[in-house]
Design an enzyme around this catalytic site. Structure first.
Site, short mmCIF file in Angstrom:
data_model
loop_
_atom_site.label_atom_id
_atom_site.label_comp_id
_atom_site.label_asym_id
_atom_site.label_seq_id
_atom_site.Cartn_x
_atom_site.Cartn_y
_atom_site.Cartn_z
N HIS A 26 0.82 -1.21 0.00
CA HIS A 26 0.00 0.00 0.00
C HIS A 26 0.85 1.27 0.00
O HIS A 26 2.05 1.22 0.19
CB HIS A 26 -1.05 -0.02 1.13
N GLU A 27 0.19 2.37 -0.30
CA GLU A 27 0.85 3.69 -0.36
C GLU A 27 2.02 3.68 -1.35
O GLU A 27 3.10 4.24 -1.09
CB GLU A 27 1.31 4.09 1.05
N GLY A 28 1.79 3.03 -2.50
CA GLY A 28 2.85 2.92 -3.51
C GLY A 28 3.64 1.65 -3.30
O GLY A 28 4.38 1.54 -2.32
#
Lengths: 610, 610
Positions: A457-459
């Protein structure tokens, strides 16, 4: 084991956080006020989070047809967190904040990540509200952001879509003006949104009175078509329940519907959802379409969103770090108390000797020291980045700009490195426990499952690596990399003067040169396809070099604070640094080899040959 | 994706398994009979195992107070497996076997490990019965082993105890003669056992009429004391239910009680149990104490048990390998079908181009090729070791002895390497799936959880490493290592003549020299404490060198079979080999550095400094 001595050392001995009170914004603060915040968070985490970490894993969120049910413990924890004032800690006094430096906020939030990462401490809500404080109108700040800071509302970030995942240019959620007077709404230009958003954390629950979704969507052009790419993306506030200009619920539900809960491997204290916007389940004024209020200007949605990326990514890095730390402490405790086997002496083993505790075995020590070096090193890196955020926000112009650019370069590492290596730490924590570590009677298997999310997540890892090698080390003529190299060289210069660190300093100098030459070699042909084919190994080598630097700098501070090494923790820091230099840093040569040769073994293999 | 072409290539093109029929024992066999076995196992795995792999994960074994409940699918699968004749496949015709080479048996069992590793295909039962066929009396073979081969009974191995774990010298289960006539029992010298056994897989269930426990216990000396160390250990058959000399159940339950089911992170298709022997819950003839029949001679229990270690460890290595392979195939399939993002061209990305499938991205290809190189390489290694088992059992004296010694050296690698790197493959399979990989809607998270067991059971990573560096490379004057080096050098010599493999051959030659010199340097002081402090990094480097050799040898066979490279799979094998040489083999220098310097950073750090 207590985190506090490590945290205190890093904050005060190493980063000199205390001196932040020399700045106007933090003038009322002192070590005492910082400590009070840390004390409060440590206590709430101990009392309201840690005891329920297994509860939230086994009592996964479920939807009863009307509501999403979460354990009572999660409600209690979030209430306690909101009551602590941490949601608005960084805000101005005038909006009810305490003007706390981000460095201290990040350190304080580490306690919650360690106690129960998925119950959540409000990172999303704070990030959401912070964004509105920068890009929102006064009304948007008053109605949405301030109610998030108080804990009355919570916030989400709605970026991904089922068909697009990481590829934001393919967002197809549409936002069309809502009526002729759409620009006159006091809460901002009013649109109707239709589309599906996937992987939305905390997307549906009953923890707060309302949920404020920040949603990326595209406003069609005059021809009704969406602009391709990320340029067409705008940002909208879409509340779950409609509110008036005083922030009161109007009793009307907005057209945002839960389409499904994702059933995850871990991190089960929070819902993760698929949300349908505007499908007509909850029509507003008789019409399908989720009501959304534009934030900032049209087509600048991604720019607004990226504003909060640095802090969000430091947040993920810290979460990964603290999960690793939780496993380290658990396995250290186990190793100190579990008798098994006998130490190897010069003559081998003596079966008639009493059993040793497993911490006396060299291989167990190796697994513990690896964890220590990964997790304490990662924590230092996260706090260093947090300190840069403060510098960026409150430093003098030149220093602030330098901090901004350093953050650009370091953020992919702050996000990716702990998500890889503190996950490895969790695996080692299982291994130290042996068979017991594989059972749900011990906490370490959950840490490992929870932590596996952080590379995604978050890239994702791959996205972070492309960002680093494809953008960050190149931007502004490579000045970010130069700034980082200057700081690393400054540490090298100081460490070269210290006999027990001189060899490390020498090794770090070589590593830095190697990263620099590999960066050039990767881009020697100017072809992104060749440079970026090995972006992940590049990021791994870059990350290990950064962590080696961090450890050298921490070791210097430890020796400075305790030159006679009379404190056991000093030897611990020197040992962890030594571990990193002897066992970890040498790995970079293998990673950089494929980078500098622009190896296309993977990229060139035909699909049918897999 | 089908495993079959890879398996066929390795068995027939690479290992020449067909030619085993030139040996008397296998004279009735042919490629056709081997293929028939593979076909049958592939079909049963597809029909009875794979569809229920998630079922056995979610419907974990539970104890209803009387019985352990497993899903019906597990009963059906085990029945189908037993009906296939695989339990006795390797046995003599006269005991109902098919005299199948172990190489083919291992290959056929790979299908079950890939389809649902924890439902089990009978490895424990077969291992148990095999041991009795070697060390048991005729009556023990008839009553116990043969009923295991038929699937009527199943078997366990009871080694660990709660207080001792890997440290078998601390076993305290006691076995005392059962009455004055204890030696006269037709099933073997009869003892009464008391003690607790932990981590017993398949220790309690209703899948078979009876469960045959093989139990390590100590016979007290005349003073009533247990002999310290492993010398005092003897081996006993302890049936769950008492049987007569015809193998019929007598209706009397033996004094073996389930004390608890372990609730595991994965591998949930099998029970894992704590068993109490002789606590008096099921007295036999009014007396507490589990009835056990001695196998072999007193105090030679470990020697008997180790007889089956090689095959058990190859079994664990194969299980780890096939879990990795299952994840590789799942993520390959996902990557071929999931559209997302756009390829990087010379000029960067073009947002108006149609989306690509993610297999077109270089980093996804990297993650897929890494998996392929780990898992297909590991499968080749396991089959190579299986072929050595056949050589050991049926080769001419010199070749058989060479195979025995090579197996001693390679077994720690065959067990440990896949458990580490095919677990990493499973993590990459999750990563390829992005967020979907973190959900339970896709199979990859379960593979990762299941695979985490393999570094722990059947000798932990640390135990394997001590075995390798502390015993196997030293035994018989280092002749095992010399034999292995000779085989590796033979491959190097052949590959040096092939232009596209010559560079790999050169790299392998250097790696082999490095492992050799590090082995000497580790033992230069003759101090086990110094040599073994870095036994795990040594094993990692050793393992990577062995796998590089395996890949070079496989690549040679691929080119030999398809010199014009007209088959896509040939390029795949060359690509995977190239990946291994470019991305993996260079890692060994970092691992060996601490070995050859006898680095004591970890071993010397004081406990209070952690």
């Amino acid at each position: 084991m207590s985190l506090r001595p490590t945290l205190d050392f890093l904050l005060y001995q190493w980063l000199g956080a205390e001196s932040l009170n020399q700045r106007a914004r933090f003038a009322d603060h002192s070590r005492e006020t910082f400590d009070a915040v840390l004390d409060t968070c440590e206590r709430i985490a101990r009392e309201k989070y840690a005891p329920f970490n297994r509860t939230v894993d086994t009592q996964e969120p479920h939807f009863d047809g009307e509501k999403v049910i979460l354990p009572q413990a999660t409600h209690d924890a979030q209430k306690a967190y909101a009551a602590s004032g941490m949601l608005s800690a960084a805000q101005d006094y005038e909006v009810g904040g305490m003007q706390l430096p981000y460095t201290v906020e990040a350190a304080a939030n580490a306690f919650f990540a360690m106690a129960s990462v998925s119950m959540g401490s409000g990172l999303l809500t704070v990030g959401n509200a912070n964004l509105l404080m920068v890009h929102g109108t006064e009304a948007q700040k008053d109605v949405f952001a301030k109610n998030e800071f108080s804990g009355r509302f919570s916030g989400t970030m709605c970026l991904s879509e089922p068909q697009a995942g990481s590829s934001l240019s393919d967002v197809v959620t549409r936002a069309v003006p809502d009526g002729a007077d759409f620009e006159a709404d006091p809460l901002g230009p009013r649109y109707r949104l239709k589309g599906n958003k996937m992987w939305i954390s905390a997307g549906e629950h009953e923890l707060t009175d309302n949920i404020i979704h920040l949603v990326l969507a595209k406003i069609p052009g005059p021809d009704g078509k969406l602009i391709p790419g990320t340029r067409g993306i705008s940002l909208f506030i879409v509340p779950k329940k409609m509110v008036d200009t005083e922030g009161r619920l109007t009793g009307v539900r907005n057209d945002v519907a839960l389409a499904g809960l994702n059933h995850k491997l871990g991190w089960r204290g929070t819902t993760n959802t698929l949300l349908n916007f505007g499908e007509g389940k909850y029509p507003v004024n008789g019409e399908a379409g989720a009501v959304g209020y534009l934030v900032g200007k049209p087509h600048e949605g991604l720019r607004c969103m990226f504003h909060m990326m640095n802090e969000a990514r430091i947040g993920v890095g810290t979460a990964a770090t603290m999960l690793g730390m939780a496993g380290y402490y658990a396995s250290l405790d186990y190793a100190k108390n579990r008798p098994q086997g006998r130490p190897i002496t010069g003559a081998g083993k003596d079966a008639s000797a009493p059993q040793s505790r497993i911490i006396e075995h060299a291989d167990v020590k190796r697994m513990l020291l690896a964890q220590k070096s990964y997790c304490e090193g990662a924590l230092a890196l996260e706090l260093y980045c947090a300190r840069l955020v403060d510098e960026h926000h409150t430093g003098e112009a030149a220093a602030a700009d330098e901090a901004r650019l350093l953050l650009e370069v370091l953020t992919p590492i702050a996000k990716s490195w702990p998500s890889e290596w503190c996950l490895e730490a969790n695996s080692l924590a299982i291994q130290v426990h042996g068979g017991y570590g594989y059972t749900r009677d011990f906490p370490v298997e959950q840490y490992w499952r929870d932590n596996r999310l952080n590379m995604i997540h978050e890239g994702t890892h791959g996205i972070q690596a492309m960002d680093l090698l494809g953008r960050k080390v190149l931007m502004e003529g490579g000045r970010g990399l130069e700034l980082l190299a200057a700081r690393i060289n400054a540490t090298i210069d100081r460490a070269s003067q210290v006999p027990e660190l001189a060899a490390h300093a020498n090794a770090l100098g070589k590593a830095l040169q190697h990263v620099g030459s590999a960066t050039k070699a990767a881009w020697a042909t100017g072809q992104p396809g060749e440079a970026l084919a090995n972006a992940v190994p590049y990021m791994q080598a870059f990350g290990h070099t950064v962590l080696a630097w961090i450890w050298l700098d921490v070791a210097l501070a430890a020796l400075q604070a305790d030159a006679t090494k009379s404190i056991a923790a000093t030897a611990g820091k020197l040992g962890a640094a030594r571990y990193f230099y002897h066992y970890e840093l040498p790995k970079i040569d293998a990673w950089l080899k494929v980078v500098e040769t622009r190896d296309l073994t993977c990229a060139d293999l035909a699909e049918e040959s897999f």
